[in-house]
Design a protein around this motif. Structure first.
Motif, PDB file in Angstrom:
ATOM      1  N   PRO A   2       0.826  -1.200   0.000  1.00  0.00           N
ATOM      2  CA  PRO A   2       0.000   0.000   0.000  1.00  0.00           C
ATOM      3  C   PRO A   2       0.862   1.253   0.000  1.00  0.00           C
ATOM      4  O   PRO A   2       1.892   1.306   0.653  1.00  0.00           O
ATOM      5  N   CYS A   3       0.408   2.274  -0.740  1.00  0.00           N
ATOM      6  CA  CYS A   3       1.224   3.492  -0.879  1.00  0.00           C
ATOM      7  C   CYS A   3       0.647   4.686  -0.143  1.00  0.00           C
ATOM      8  O   CYS A   3       1.380   5.559   0.280  1.00  0.00           O
ATOM      9  N   ASN A   4      -0.695   4.774   0.011  1.00  0.00           N
ATOM     10  CA  ASN A   4      -1.323   5.988   0.546  1.00  0.00           C
ATOM     11  C   ASN A   4      -0.801   7.222  -0.197  1.00  0.00           C
ATOM     12  O   ASN A   4      -0.505   8.251   0.398  1.00  0.00           O
ATOM     13  N   CYS A   5      -0.676   7.077  -1.514  1.00  0.00           N
ATOM     14  CA  CYS A   5       0.060   8.077  -2.283  1.00  0.00           C
ATOM     15  C   CYS A   5      -0.571   9.459  -2.271  1.00  0.00           C
ATOM     16  O   CYS A   5       0.143  10.462  -2.294  1.00  0.00           O
ATOM     17  N   CYS A   6      -1.887   9.540  -2.276  1.00  0.00           N
ATOM     18  CA  CYS A   6      -2.499  10.866  -2.294  1.00  0.00           C
ATOM     19  C   CYS A   6      -2.146  11.647  -1.033  1.00  0.00           C
ATOM     20  O   CYS A   6      -1.757  12.810  -1.097  1.00  0.00           O
ATOM     21  N   ALA A 104      -5.717  11.165  -7.835  1.00  0.00           N
ATOM     22  CA  ALA A 104      -5.684   9.783  -7.358  1.00  0.00           C
ATOM     23  C   ALA A 104      -4.285   9.199  -7.539  1.00  0.00           C
ATOM     24  O   ALA A 104      -3.468   9.710  -8.297  1.00  0.00           O
ATOM     25  N   ASP A 105      -4.055   8.113  -6.824  1.00  0.00           N
ATOM     26  CA  ASP A 105      -2.935   7.227  -7.114  1.00  0.00           C
ATOM     27  C   ASP A 105      -3.346   6.444  -8.361  1.00  0.00           C
ATOM     28  O   ASP A 105      -4.378   5.760  -8.363  1.00  0.00           O
ATOM     29  N   THR A 107      -2.548   3.713  -9.772  1.00  0.00           N
ATOM     30  CA  THR A 107      -2.807   2.281  -9.676  1.00  0.00           C
ATOM     31  C   THR A 107      -4.145   1.983  -8.996  1.00  0.00           C
ATOM     32  O   THR A 107      -4.705   0.907  -9.183  1.00  0.00           O
ATOM     33  N   ASP A 108      -4.655   2.925  -8.211  1.00  0.00           N
ATOM     34  CA  ASP A 108      -5.947   2.731  -7.561  1.00  0.00           C
ATOM     35  C   ASP A 108      -7.113   2.907  -8.530  1.00  0.00           C
ATOM     36  O   ASP A 108      -8.191   2.330  -8.326  1.00  0.00           O
ATOM     37  N   VAL A 109      -6.906   3.714  -9.566  1.00  0.00           N
ATOM     38  CA  VAL A 109      -8.016   4.028 -10.476  1.00  0.00           C
ATOM     39  C   VAL A 109      -7.789   3.490 -11.887  1.00  0.00           C
ATOM     40  O   VAL A 109      -8.611   3.707 -12.768  1.00  0.00           O
ATOM     41  N   ARG A 133       3.939  -2.814 -10.078  1.00  0.00           N
ATOM     42  CA  ARG A 133       2.509  -2.535 -10.171  1.00  0.00           C
ATOM     43  C   ARG A 133       2.241  -1.297 -11.020  1.00  0.00           C
ATOM     44  O   ARG A 133       1.324  -1.270 -11.842  1.00  0.00           O
TER      45      ARG A 133
END
Length: 217
Positions: A2-6, A104-105, A107-109, A133
């Protein structure tokens, strides 16, 4: 992982930094490594292409390519500050209706986004922990070409990575710089059906252009 990139990227890339980068763009044009991407994409001779710009920052790539290569662009970024500046610049240039902005990140969308002729990642891989990924999703969305910049694998950048991340840990800032293995990134994209057609280097950055096997202008 998991990145929690935002959340991380909003903290790491502030509005002041975004505004400063946009001012530099107005004064000097695209950054040097961005120019390499633009030159590489233009060398393919594509017209009326759909562009997917991952981690697009202030939007320099689509601001430029909408002049002569792209007809539409999708700009995905985890930094709300950079997206804000990119939107304002698109409005100033009169092509807001041609750009879809997504906070968004990627990879999430990714599963929700359409494929594009061209996919670009300018200084994005080095900000992302799981490059497999990221690049697999980017490759899946590219129908013709994929261009990216990333830090070169050199001793001085390996040293710099360690120093930067050391101070990030001291500040308890979760953002990290990543110097991913170029050979593994290259192998991944080749497995996804791409061939590397251009490779150029600056002191810090390397730009690689990939074209999907069998794709033509």
């Amino acid at each position: 992982m998991p990145c929690n990139c935002c959340e991380i990227t909003d903290n790491a890339f502030s509005e002041a930094e975004a505004m400063s980068e946009l001012r530099n763009y107005h004064k000097r044009g695209p950054a040097h490594q961005t120019k390499l991407i633009l030159e590489a994409v233009r060398s393919l001779g594509l017209k009326n292409a759909d562009l997917l710009d991952i981690g697009g920052g202030i939007g320099a790539i689509h601001h430029e390519l909408l002049k002569d290569v792209a007809r539409t662009a999708t700009h995905v970024d985890a930094s709300s500050a950079y997206l804000k500046e990119a939107k304002q610049e698109a409005a100033r240039r009169g092509h807001s209706e041609q750009v879809n902005f997504i906070h968004a990140d990627f990879t999430d969308v990714a599963a929700e986004l359409p494929k594009a002729d061209i996919v670009t990642l300018d200084r994005v891989v080095c900000c992302y922990p799981d490059f497999y990924r990221l690049l697999e999703a980017a490759a899946e969305h590219s129908q013709r070409a994929l261009a990216l910049t990333y830090p070169r694998e050199t001793w001085y950048l390996r040293l710099g990575e360690g120093v930067i991340n050391f101070f990030q840990r001291l500040r308890k800032d979760p953002f990290r710089m990543f110097l991913h293995p170029v050979a593994e990134m290259d192998s991944l994209l080749k497995r996804e059906g791409f061939k590397r057609v251009s490779l150029r280097r600056l002191f810090i950055w390397e730009m690689a252009l990939y074209q999907r096997e069998g794709a033509s202008a």
